[in-house]
Design a protein around this motif. Sequence first.
Motif, mmCIF file in Angstrom:
data_model
loop_
_atom_site.group_PDB
_atom_site.id
_atom_site.type_symbol
_atom_site.label_atom_id
_atom_site.label_comp_id
_atom_site.label_asym_id
_atom_site.label_seq_id
_atom_site.Cartn_x
_atom_site.Cartn_y
_atom_site.Cartn_z
ATOM 1 N N LYS A 101 15.000 5.230 12.502
ATOM 2 C CA LYS A 101 16.074 6.216 12.594
ATOM 3 C C LYS A 101 15.991 7.201 11.438
ATOM 4 O O LYS A 101 16.156 8.425 11.621
ATOM 5 C CB LYS A 101 17.423 5.512 12.575
ATOM 6 C CG LYS A 101 18.612 6.474 12.510
ATOM 7 C CD LYS A 101 19.915 5.746 12.240
ATOM 8 C CE LYS A 101 21.054 6.739 12.012
ATOM 9 N NZ LYS A 101 22.312 6.074 11.650
ATOM 10 N N LYS A 102 15.705 6.693 10.225
ATOM 11 C CA LYS A 102 15.599 7.549 9.037
ATOM 12 C C LYS A 102 14.451 8.551 9.193
ATOM 13 O O LYS A 102 14.583 9.718 8.820
ATOM 14 C CB LYS A 102 15.362 6.675 7.803
ATOM 15 C CG LYS A 102 15.253 7.459 6.491
ATOM 16 C CD LYS A 102 16.596 8.088 6.133
ATOM 17 C CE LYS A 102 16.616 8.573 4.692
ATOM 18 N NZ LYS A 102 15.551 9.536 4.391
ATOM 19 N N LYS A 103 13.341 8.077 9.750
ATOM 20 C CA LYS A 103 12.205 8.977 9.954
ATOM 21 C C LYS A 103 12.599 10.110 10.920
ATOM 22 O O LYS A 103 12.244 11.279 10.689
ATOM 23 C CB LYS A 103 11.020 8.208 10.528
ATOM 24 C CG LYS A 103 10.380 7.224 9.556
ATOM 25 C CD LYS A 103 9.228 6.479 10.227
ATOM 26 C CE LYS A 103 8.606 5.458 9.274
ATOM 27 N NZ LYS A 103 7.498 4.690 9.935
ATOM 28 N N CYS A 104 13.277 9.768 11.966
ATOM 29 C CA CYS A 104 13.716 10.783 12.936
ATOM 30 C C CYS A 104 14.678 11.774 12.290
ATOM 31 O O CYS A 104 14.597 12.997 12.526
ATOM 32 C CB CYS A 104 14.388 10.102 14.131
ATOM 33 S SG CYS A 104 13.250 9.159 15.176
ATOM 34 N N GLU A 105 15.607 11.275 11.494
ATOM 35 C CA GLU A 105 16.567 12.156 10.824
ATOM 36 C C GLU A 105 15.871 13.079 9.828
ATOM 37 O O GLU A 105 16.228 14.261 9.708
ATOM 38 C CB GLU A 105 17.633 11.320 10.127
ATOM 39 C CG GLU A 105 18.583 10.619 11.079
ATOM 40 C CD GLU A 105 19.578 9.732 10.364
ATOM 41 O OE1 GLU A 105 20.625 9.389 10.961
ATOM 42 O OE2 GLU A 105 19.322 9.372 9.183
ATOM 43 N N ASP A 106 14.885 12.516 9.098
ATOM 44 C CA ASP A 106 14.124 13.357 8.154
ATOM 45 C C ASP A 106 13.365 14.456 8.894
ATOM 46 O O ASP A 106 13.308 15.613 8.435
ATOM 47 C CB ASP A 106 13.149 12.488 7.360
ATOM 48 C CG ASP A 106 13.867 11.577 6.367
ATOM 49 O OD1 ASP A 106 15.058 11.841 6.084
ATOM 50 O OD2 ASP A 106 13.240 10.606 5.895
ATOM 51 N N SER A 107 12.753 14.091 10.022
ATOM 52 C CA SER A 107 12.015 15.083 10.809
ATOM 53 C C SER A 107 12.964 16.151 11.346
ATOM 54 O O SER A 107 12.649 17.357 11.332
ATOM 55 C CB SER A 107 11.288 14.401 11.980
ATOM 56 O OG SER A 107 10.307 13.496 11.502
ATOM 57 N N ALA A 108 14.142 15.733 11.815
ATOM 58 C CA ALA A 108 15.132 16.681 12.330
ATOM 59 C C ALA A 108 15.609 17.614 11.222
ATOM 60 O O ALA A 108 15.802 18.824 11.454
ATOM 61 C CB ALA A 108 16.313 15.927 12.931
ATOM 62 N N GLN A 109 15.774 17.087 9.998
ATOM 63 C CA GLN A 109 16.202 17.899 8.872
ATOM 64 C C GLN A 109 15.139 18.933 8.507
ATOM 65 O O GLN A 109 15.447 20.101 8.241
ATOM 66 C CB GLN A 109 16.495 17.007 7.667
ATOM 67 C CG GLN A 109 16.931 17.750 6.414
ATOM 68 C CD GLN A 109 18.215 18.535 6.610
ATOM 69 O OE1 GLN A 109 19.099 18.103 7.367
ATOM 70 N NE2 GLN A 109 18.333 19.665 5.936
ATOM 71 N N ALA A 110 13.858 18.487 8.519
ATOM 72 C CA ALA A 110 12.760 19.414 8.209
ATOM 73 C C ALA A 110 12.700 20.532 9.248
ATOM 74 O O ALA A 110 12.484 21.711 8.911
ATOM 75 C CB ALA A 110 11.436 18.656 8.161
ATOM 76 N N LEU A 111 12.880 20.152 10.499
ATOM 77 C CA LEU A 111 12.880 21.164 11.565
ATOM 78 C C LEU A 111 14.057 22.129 11.429
ATOM 79 O O LEU A 111 13.941 23.320 11.715
ATOM 80 C CB LEU A 111 12.923 20.476 12.935
ATOM 81 C CG LEU A 111 11.646 19.746 13.364
ATOM 82 C CD1 LEU A 111 11.877 18.981 14.661
ATOM 83 C CD2 LEU A 111 10.500 20.739 13.530
#
Length: 223
Positions: free
Chosen positions: A94-104
């Motif tokens: 979940k953290k990886k997905c949130e980090d990717s969403a934040q970068a995007l």
Amino acid sequence: MGVFSRFSDIINSNINSLLDKAEDPTKMVRLIIQEMEDTLVEVRSSSAKMIADKKDLVRQSARFENDAQQWQEKAELALSKDREDLARAALLEKKKCEDSAQALAEELAHVEEHIAKLQDEITQLQDKLVDAKARQKAILLREKSANSRLKVKQNLHSDKINDAMSRFDNYERKIDDIEAQVESYDIGSKSLADEIAELEANEKVDDELAQLKAKMNADKKDK
């Protein structure tokens, strides 16, 4: 390289100054308009690509957010089954997905900023293009008027006009000669009215002469 090397050159250019320095303003304004139109196509193409990139980033961000939500649900399920290890792993995903969403999201903000700038540049360029086309129309009208006036001036000062005027003078002289010949035939020939008028004039002169003689004779007698 065209009249302008970069978009900023077009936006910051002074069209009046360019035309004043140009040897052929008509050609210069045509080149300016062509360069503006080509640049406008390029800027719009860049803007369209940016908008497409933005849509792709929005889709990716939504997918990562959805994945993060799913991992959240999986972590909760694992805990409900007393599988803390699986819950921890799910939270890491979940953290990886949130980090990717934040970068995007950050990348999306930059893209939106570039799109706004491109839209502003397109507006400025369109304004410049409208101005250039208006000046092109005015220049073409002035050129047409000047060429027409020049043609008239050239015709007025041409040898053809002078030659034509000289011929008119010759024709007038010939007519004068013909009229003089006609008048010459009338010399020495008198009409009946002319002869009667001449007799009347002579009679008056004779009367005046007789009166003068009588007066002079009367004066001599008195002496």
